[in-house]
Design a protein around this motif. Sequence first.
Motif, PDB file in Angstrom:
ATOM      1  N   GLU A  14       0.831  -1.212   0.000  1.00 15.69           N
ATOM      2  CA  GLU A  14       0.000   0.000   0.000  1.00 15.69           C
ATOM      3  C   GLU A  14       0.867   1.265   0.000  1.00 15.69           C
ATOM      4  O   GLU A  14       0.582   2.229  -0.710  1.00 15.69           O
ATOM      5  CB  GLU A  14      -0.932   0.009   1.214  1.00 15.69           C
ATOM      6  CG  GLU A  14      -2.104  -0.947   1.049  1.00 15.69           C
ATOM      7  CD  GLU A  14      -2.881  -1.166   2.345  1.00 15.69           C
ATOM      8  OE1 GLU A  14      -2.917  -0.258   3.193  1.00 15.69           O
ATOM      9  OE2 GLU A  14      -3.441  -2.266   2.502  1.00 15.69           O
ATOM     10  N   LYS A  60      -7.860  13.080 -11.022  1.00 14.95           N
ATOM     11  CA  LYS A  60      -8.177  11.714 -10.573  1.00 14.95           C
ATOM     12  C   LYS A  60      -7.064  11.140  -9.692  1.00 14.95           C
ATOM     13  O   LYS A  60      -7.332  10.422  -8.739  1.00 14.95           O
ATOM     14  CB  LYS A  60      -8.416  10.804 -11.785  1.00 14.95           C
ATOM     15  CG  LYS A  60      -9.824  10.959 -12.349  1.00 14.95           C
ATOM     16  CD  LYS A  60     -10.105   9.983 -13.455  1.00 14.95           C
ATOM     17  CE  LYS A  60     -11.539  10.181 -13.958  1.00 14.95           C
ATOM     18  NZ  LYS A  60     -11.757   9.594 -15.277  1.00 14.95           N
ATOM     19  N   ALA A  63      -7.597  12.511  -6.234  1.00 13.55           N
ATOM     20  CA  ALA A  63      -8.682  11.822  -5.512  1.00 13.55           C
ATOM     21  C   ALA A  63      -8.221  10.431  -5.057  1.00 13.55           C
ATOM     22  O   ALA A  63      -8.496  10.011  -3.927  1.00 13.55           O
ATOM     23  CB  ALA A  63      -9.901  11.708  -6.426  1.00 13.55           C
ATOM     24  N   LEU A  64      -7.492   9.753  -5.926  1.00  7.38           N
ATOM     25  CA  LEU A  64      -7.008   8.410  -5.591  1.00  7.38           C
ATOM     26  C   LEU A  64      -6.026   8.450  -4.417  1.00  7.38           C
ATOM     27  O   LEU A  64      -6.120   7.646  -3.481  1.00  7.38           O
ATOM     28  CB  LEU A  64      -6.330   7.804  -6.842  1.00  7.38           C
ATOM     29  CG  LEU A  64      -5.670   6.436  -6.670  1.00  7.38           C
ATOM     30  CD1 LEU A  64      -6.712   5.360  -6.372  1.00  7.38           C
ATOM     31  CD2 LEU A  64      -4.894   6.061  -7.947  1.00  7.38           C
ATOM     32  N   GLU A  66      -5.769  10.761  -2.126  1.00  9.03           N
ATOM     33  CA  GLU A  66      -6.495  11.122  -0.904  1.00  9.03           C
ATOM     34  C   GLU A  66      -7.156   9.883  -0.299  1.00  9.03           C
ATOM     35  O   GLU A  66      -7.082   9.649   0.906  1.00  9.03           O
ATOM     36  CB  GLU A  66      -7.535  12.194  -1.226  1.00  9.03           C
ATOM     37  CG  GLU A  66      -8.191  12.755   0.021  1.00  9.03           C
ATOM     38  CD  GLU A  66      -9.184  13.858  -0.295  1.00  9.03           C
ATOM     39  OE1 GLU A  66      -8.889  14.691  -1.157  1.00  9.03           O
ATOM     40  OE2 GLU A  66     -10.258  13.869   0.331  1.00  9.03           O
ATOM     41  N   GLN A  67      -7.756   9.100  -1.165  1.00  6.38           N
ATOM     42  CA  GLN A  67      -8.421   7.869  -0.704  1.00  6.38           C
ATOM     43  C   GLN A  67      -7.400   6.900  -0.080  1.00  6.38           C
ATOM     44  O   GLN A  67      -7.635   6.331   0.984  1.00  6.38           O
ATOM     45  CB  GLN A  67      -9.060   7.220  -1.924  1.00  6.38           C
ATOM     46  CG  GLN A  67     -10.145   6.227  -1.603  1.00  6.38           C
ATOM     47  CD  GLN A  67     -10.714   5.670  -2.912  1.00  6.38           C
ATOM     48  OE1 GLN A  67      -9.992   5.440  -3.884  1.00  6.38           O
ATOM     49  NE2 GLN A  67     -11.998   5.458  -2.943  1.00  6.38           N
ATOM     50  N   GLN A  68      -6.266   6.769  -0.736  1.00  5.82           N
ATOM     51  CA  GLN A  68      -5.230   5.865  -0.211  1.00  5.82           C
ATOM     52  C   GLN A  68      -4.717   6.342   1.141  1.00  5.82           C
ATOM     53  O   GLN A  68      -4.488   5.544   2.048  1.00  5.82           O
ATOM     54  CB  GLN A  68      -4.054   5.793  -1.196  1.00  5.82           C
ATOM     55  CG  GLN A  68      -4.368   5.000  -2.449  1.00  5.82           C
ATOM     56  CD  GLN A  68      -3.157   4.909  -3.371  1.00  5.82           C
ATOM     57  OE1 GLN A  68      -2.550   5.929  -3.704  1.00  5.82           O
ATOM     58  NE2 GLN A  68      -2.819   3.708  -3.791  1.00  5.82           N
ATOM     59  N   VAL A  70      -6.333   8.248   3.370  1.00  8.21           N
ATOM     60  CA  VAL A  70      -7.376   8.047   4.391  1.00  8.21           C
ATOM     61  C   VAL A  70      -7.402   6.571   4.813  1.00  8.21           C
ATOM     62  O   VAL A  70      -7.456   6.247   6.003  1.00  8.21           O
ATOM     63  CB  VAL A  70      -8.755   8.517   3.872  1.00  8.21           C
ATOM     64  CG1 VAL A  70      -9.870   8.079   4.810  1.00  8.21           C
ATOM     65  CG2 VAL A  70      -8.774  10.027   3.711  1.00  8.21           C
ATOM     66  N   ASN A  71      -7.301   5.678   3.843  1.00  2.53           N
ATOM     67  CA  ASN A  71      -7.289   4.249   4.167  1.00  2.53           C
ATOM     68  C   ASN A  71      -6.084   3.879   5.027  1.00  2.53           C
ATOM     69  O   ASN A  71      -6.213   3.137   5.998  1.00  2.53           O
ATOM     70  CB  ASN A  71      -7.262   3.401   2.888  1.00  2.53           C
ATOM     71  CG  ASN A  71      -8.634   3.351   2.238  1.00  2.53           C
ATOM     72  OD1 ASN A  71      -9.633   3.715   2.852  1.00  2.53           O
ATOM     73  ND2 ASN A  71      -8.695   2.930   0.988  1.00  2.53           N
ATOM     74  N   THR A  86       2.878   9.250   4.431  1.00  2.44           N
ATOM     75  CA  THR A  86       1.441   9.329   4.206  1.00  2.44           C
ATOM     76  C   THR A  86       0.968  10.782   4.190  1.00  2.44           C
ATOM     77  O   THR A  86       0.276  11.211   3.265  1.00  2.44           O
ATOM     78  CB  THR A  86       0.705   8.527   5.312  1.00  2.44           C
ATOM     79  OG1 THR A  86       1.293   7.238   5.387  1.00  2.44           O
ATOM     80  CG2 THR A  86      -0.758   8.381   5.028  1.00  2.44           C
TER      81      THR A  86
END
Lengths: 235, 251
Positions: A14, A60, A63-64, A66-68, A70-71, A86
């Motif tokens: 990740e 995009k 957005a990707l 940001e999602q990674q 947050v996860n 991070t």
Amino acid sequence: MTEAPHTVKSYEEELKNLNANIIKMGSACEEALGKAIQAITTRNSDFAEAVINDDEKIDKYEALIEQQVVNLIALRQPMAIDLRETVTALKMSSDLERIGDLSKNISKRTLLLNENLPKNLVDALNRVSASVQKQLKSTLDAYLERSAPMAVNVWEGDEQIDDLTNLCMQEVIKYLKENEKNLDDGTHLLFVTKNVERIGDHTTNVAEQIYYLVKGEYLEGDRPKGTEPIVSGEK
Amino acid sequence: MIKIKAKDVDVFYGKKQALFNISLDIEENQVTALIGPSGCGKSTFLRCLNRMNDVIDICSVKGKILINDFNINDKSCDVVRLREKIGMVFQKPNPFPKTLYENVSYGPTIHGMAQSKQEMDEIVETSLKKAALWKEVKDRLHEPGTGLSGGQQQRLCIARAISVRPEVILMDEPCSALDPIATAQIEELIDELKKEHTIIIVTHSMAQAARVSQHTGFFHLGQLIEHGSTDKIFKNPDNTKTQDYITGRFG
């Protein structure tokens, strides 16, 4: 500090993925800026349109990422270098997205400009743009190599961009004063110059984040500044 | 202000050395977390601070441990008095098989801290209030302590520890057997207790160490690898081993 791999392989993957996406996003921004400058200086509408269309790709990535991030925070609770990787990724993606937007804005204005711009204006714009492009490339190299000294070099180079921006602005103002008919093109060129300078600022922000990522501490002191700007703006 | 000063502490179990040359200052009225993989010596070090290692026949301790500038390894040290000043809470809640009241009043009784029943009642009530357990148990003080939930039992053990007004509280993985809600209650309690006590906590939870402590020490293979502010250790440690451990890159 050289990091050993994580015991949990999926966590390692990740983080590697996040890192890869930042690099891809950075390359996309580098390409967008390069094409935007080439479009305006060589009057190439195809390049300008490509930059406008490709901006969605950069959005995009943001957005990707940001999602990674947050996860990772929710599921892995990163610490130390992983935490810095991070958090830095999130901040970098935000600055890179702005670089994409500003390149797009330059390209939109390019499509509205007159075919024939005076050579001295193009040369002045080329000088500041080349300097900003070089800064962006060095910043992305600093990220790849996790190099604090390279990040500091970029940070210190912002001063030169300010000076070149002012020289370019002076040329545009001269052009504006020459003839009332130059008003439309001149105004667009002022914004283009300012956008290039703002890209330089965002690049310097990224360099500051890379320094924090590598060193775990913030770059101290005021960012080096060139001569007072002719057109005031956020620094 | 420094409450505890460990200087060049070595611990041996028979011929096997468990701690090597540990020097660590513990700040007063703050929480110090000791972290490290199993068997690294953090609990052994914790037990040095109230001489709990004395009960292990083959264990020997060298070096100085100064508490209020007094070397507790000195022959003149009264170990019973020392343990009154340095309380301890263990991994598994271990209430005495007695009533709640007796659990808390046991220490004050043997140390002769109350002159009357009323004084003892006050000590029990204050201790249970400080341990954030009073409201839940005030109507059942004469029921067995073992009848409480795990989290309540651990708070009872904390009430028992603080009933003799210790200056220092040692906690050896106090939340490892508790659910997240009970853990949060203990963590909130630790935050309150540090106003009056110096706290040293051994924990395997990095997140817990980061949440509750102001200072952190990282132990590995019997050595204190790095210690410093918790903020620094978890954001930007100096030592690669510390970083590898807290980020899950070990072994």
